[in-house]
Motif scaffolding. Sequence first.
Motif, PDB file in Angstrom:
ATOM      1  N   ASP A   1       0.909  -1.147   0.042  1.00 51.70           N
ATOM      2  CA  ASP A   1       0.138   0.077  -0.066  1.00 51.70           C
ATOM      3  C   ASP A   1       0.749   1.285   0.002  1.00 51.70           C
ATOM      4  N   SER A   2       1.964   1.354   0.901  1.00 59.07           N
ATOM      5  CA  SER A   2       2.798   2.452   0.858  1.00 59.07           C
ATOM      6  C   SER A   2       3.467   2.696  -0.482  1.00 59.07           C
ATOM      7  N   ILE A   3       4.087   1.850  -1.024  1.00 58.91           N
ATOM      8  CA  ILE A   3       4.787   2.100  -2.339  1.00 58.91           C
ATOM      9  C   ILE A   3       3.802   2.447  -3.338  1.00 58.91           C
ATOM     10  N   THR A   4       2.726   2.063  -3.410  1.00 64.67           N
ATOM     11  CA  THR A   4       1.354   2.529  -4.409  1.00 64.67           C
ATOM     12  C   THR A   4       1.120   3.991  -4.149  1.00 64.67           C
ATOM     13  N   ARG A   5       1.086   4.215  -2.672  1.00 67.45           N
ATOM     14  CA  ARG A   5       0.723   5.558  -2.792  1.00 67.45           C
ATOM     15  C   ARG A   5       1.862   6.538  -2.952  1.00 67.45           C
ATOM     16  N   TRP A   6       3.060   6.187  -2.730  1.00 67.43           N
ATOM     17  CA  TRP A   6       4.165   6.847  -2.861  1.00 67.43           C
ATOM     18  C   TRP A   6       4.346   7.168  -4.372  1.00 67.43           C
ATOM     19  N   VAL A   7       4.161   6.310  -5.389  1.00 70.22           N
ATOM     20  CA  VAL A   7       4.310   6.328  -6.765  1.00 70.22           C
ATOM     21  C   VAL A   7       3.001   7.141  -7.236  1.00 70.22           C
ATOM     22  N   LEU A   8       1.944   7.069  -6.681  1.00 71.27           N
ATOM     23  CA  LEU A   8       0.926   8.244  -6.902  1.00 71.27           C
ATOM     24  C   LEU A   8       1.358   9.656  -6.374  1.00 71.27           C
ATOM     25  N   PHE A   9       1.589   9.671  -5.255  1.00 73.97           N
ATOM     26  CA  PHE A   9       2.146  11.149  -4.672  1.00 73.97           C
ATOM     27  C   PHE A   9       2.883  11.564  -5.629  1.00 73.97           C
ATOM     28  N   ASN A  10       4.272  10.987  -6.102  1.00 73.62           N
ATOM     29  CA  ASN A  10       5.299  11.562  -7.013  1.00 73.62           C
ATOM     30  C   ASN A  10       4.600  11.894  -8.328  1.00 73.62           C
ATOM     31  N   SER A  11       3.778  10.994  -9.096  1.00 71.09           N
ATOM     32  CA  SER A  11       3.287  10.978 -10.169  1.00 71.09           C
ATOM     33  C   SER A  11       2.291  12.234 -10.364  1.00 71.09           C
ATOM     34  N   THR A  12       1.429  12.263  -9.312  1.00 67.02           N
ATOM     35  CA  THR A  12       0.526  13.630  -9.670  1.00 67.02           C
ATOM     36  C   THR A  12       1.426  14.926  -9.246  1.00 67.02           C
ATOM     37  N   ARG A  13       2.421  14.955  -8.598  1.00 65.36           N
ATOM     38  CA  ARG A  13       3.150  16.086  -8.245  1.00 65.36           C
ATOM     39  C   ARG A  13       3.721  16.344  -9.811  1.00 65.36           C
ATOM     40  N   ALA A  14       4.208  15.497 -10.554  1.00 64.13           N
ATOM     41  CA  ALA A  14       4.829  15.528 -11.545  1.00 64.13           C
ATOM     42  C   ALA A  14       3.700  16.181 -12.673  1.00 64.13           C
ATOM     43  N   ALA A  15       2.426  15.390 -12.830  1.00 60.39           N
ATOM     44  CA  ALA A  15       1.501  15.971 -13.848  1.00 60.39           C
ATOM     45  C   ALA A  15       0.992  17.258 -13.317  1.00 60.39           C
ATOM     46  N   THR A  16       0.956  17.619 -12.123  1.00 62.31           N
ATOM     47  CA  THR A  16       0.656  18.978 -11.752  1.00 62.31           C
ATOM     48  C   THR A  16       1.797  20.263 -12.302  1.00 62.31           C
ATOM     49  N   PHE A  17       2.909  19.904 -12.134  1.00 62.99           N
ATOM     50  CA  PHE A  17       4.161  20.883 -12.746  1.00 62.99           C
ATOM     51  C   PHE A  17       4.024  20.867 -14.274  1.00 62.99           C
ATOM     52  N   ILE A  18       3.894  19.778 -14.873  1.00 66.06           N
ATOM     53  CA  ILE A  18       3.778  19.704 -16.530  1.00 66.06           C
ATOM     54  C   ILE A  18       2.509  20.394 -17.005  1.00 66.06           C
ATOM     55  N   LEU A  19       1.530  20.125 -16.186  1.00 66.61           N
ATOM     56  CA  LEU A  19       0.193  20.995 -16.828  1.00 66.61           C
ATOM     57  C   LEU A  19       0.188  22.520 -16.491  1.00 66.61           C
ATOM     58  N   ALA A  20       0.790  22.776 -15.357  1.00 65.22           N
ATOM     59  CA  ALA A  20       0.879  24.299 -14.832  1.00 65.22           C
ATOM     60  C   ALA A  20       1.961  24.829 -16.030  1.00 65.22           C
ATOM     61  N   ALA A  21       2.943  24.249 -16.343  1.00 69.12           N
ATOM     62  CA  ALA A  21       3.904  24.693 -17.579  1.00 69.12           C
ATOM     63  C   ALA A  21       3.212  24.797 -18.756  1.00 69.12           C
ATOM     64  N   VAL A  22       2.314  23.742 -19.137  1.00 73.93           N
ATOM     65  CA  VAL A  22       1.598  23.668 -20.379  1.00 73.93           C
ATOM     66  C   VAL A  22       0.497  24.928 -20.453  1.00 73.93           C
ATOM     67  N   THR A  23       0.156  25.295 -19.236  1.00 72.07           N
ATOM     68  CA  THR A  23      -0.861  26.474 -18.874  1.00 72.07           C
ATOM     69  C   THR A  23      -0.111  27.541 -19.386  1.00 72.07           C
ATOM     70  N   LEU A  24       0.883  27.908 -18.823  1.00 75.84           N
ATOM     71  CA  LEU A  24       1.476  29.089 -19.243  1.00 75.84           C
ATOM     72  C   LEU A  24       1.894  29.179 -20.625  1.00 75.84           C
ATOM     73  N   LEU A  25       2.704  27.959 -21.118  1.00 74.59           N
ATOM     74  CA  LEU A  25       2.839  28.095 -22.599  1.00 74.59           C
ATOM     75  C   LEU A  25       1.382  28.469 -23.611  1.00 74.59           C
ATOM     76  N   LEU A  26       0.479  27.840 -23.003  1.00 76.35           N
ATOM     77  CA  LEU A  26      -0.691  28.118 -24.059  1.00 76.35           C
ATOM     78  C   LEU A  26      -1.467  29.302 -23.637  1.00 76.35           C
ATOM     79  N   LEU A  27      -1.325  30.095 -22.674  1.00 78.29           N
ATOM     80  CA  LEU A  27      -2.013  31.476 -22.369  1.00 78.29           C
ATOM     81  C   LEU A  27      -1.896  32.469 -23.460  1.00 78.29           C
ATOM     82  N   PRO A  28      -0.847  32.781 -24.272  1.00 78.20           N
ATOM     83  CA  PRO A  28      -0.780  33.354 -25.212  1.00 78.20           C
ATOM     84  C   PRO A  28      -1.196  32.878 -26.524  1.00 78.20           C
ATOM     85  N   VAL A  29      -1.414  31.512 -26.564  1.00 77.75           N
ATOM     86  CA  VAL A  29      -1.687  30.902 -27.817  1.00 77.75           C
ATOM     87  C   VAL A  29      -3.330  30.726 -28.076  1.00 77.75           C
TER      88      VAL A  29
END
Length: 124
Positions: free
Chosen positions: A57-85
Amino acid sequence: MKSLTYHELKQVAPTLQSHETPTKNYQYAPMFLPTDVSSKKGTGVIKVITRQSFMNDSITRWVLFNSTRAATFILAAVTLLLLPVNLLLAGISALGAGYFYGKYKFYSFFAIQEPRHRWLLEGT
């Protein structure tokens, strides 16, 4: 104080006495098991779970914790890139970043905060 050479230490070593500890009839081997304290009816006060199920259970939660953090940063960067477009696509990616940030906070509680306050039972 003069330091001794290897040859002098070799001559002194047999004269030293060793202090042996008395032999024991048993060997103490501690093992800590995480417990699950639940308020549900019929589950009892404390449910002892195995180390393997806790780690699964802990390893699964740790993987989901890190993958959602990465997805948050990636989508935030995509948002900033798409704002002018394109404002609509930027809004959609911002909603996605917000969704994954909420999941990140959820998994950070279960992956980081909750295990810090778990009870441990000692068994021998």
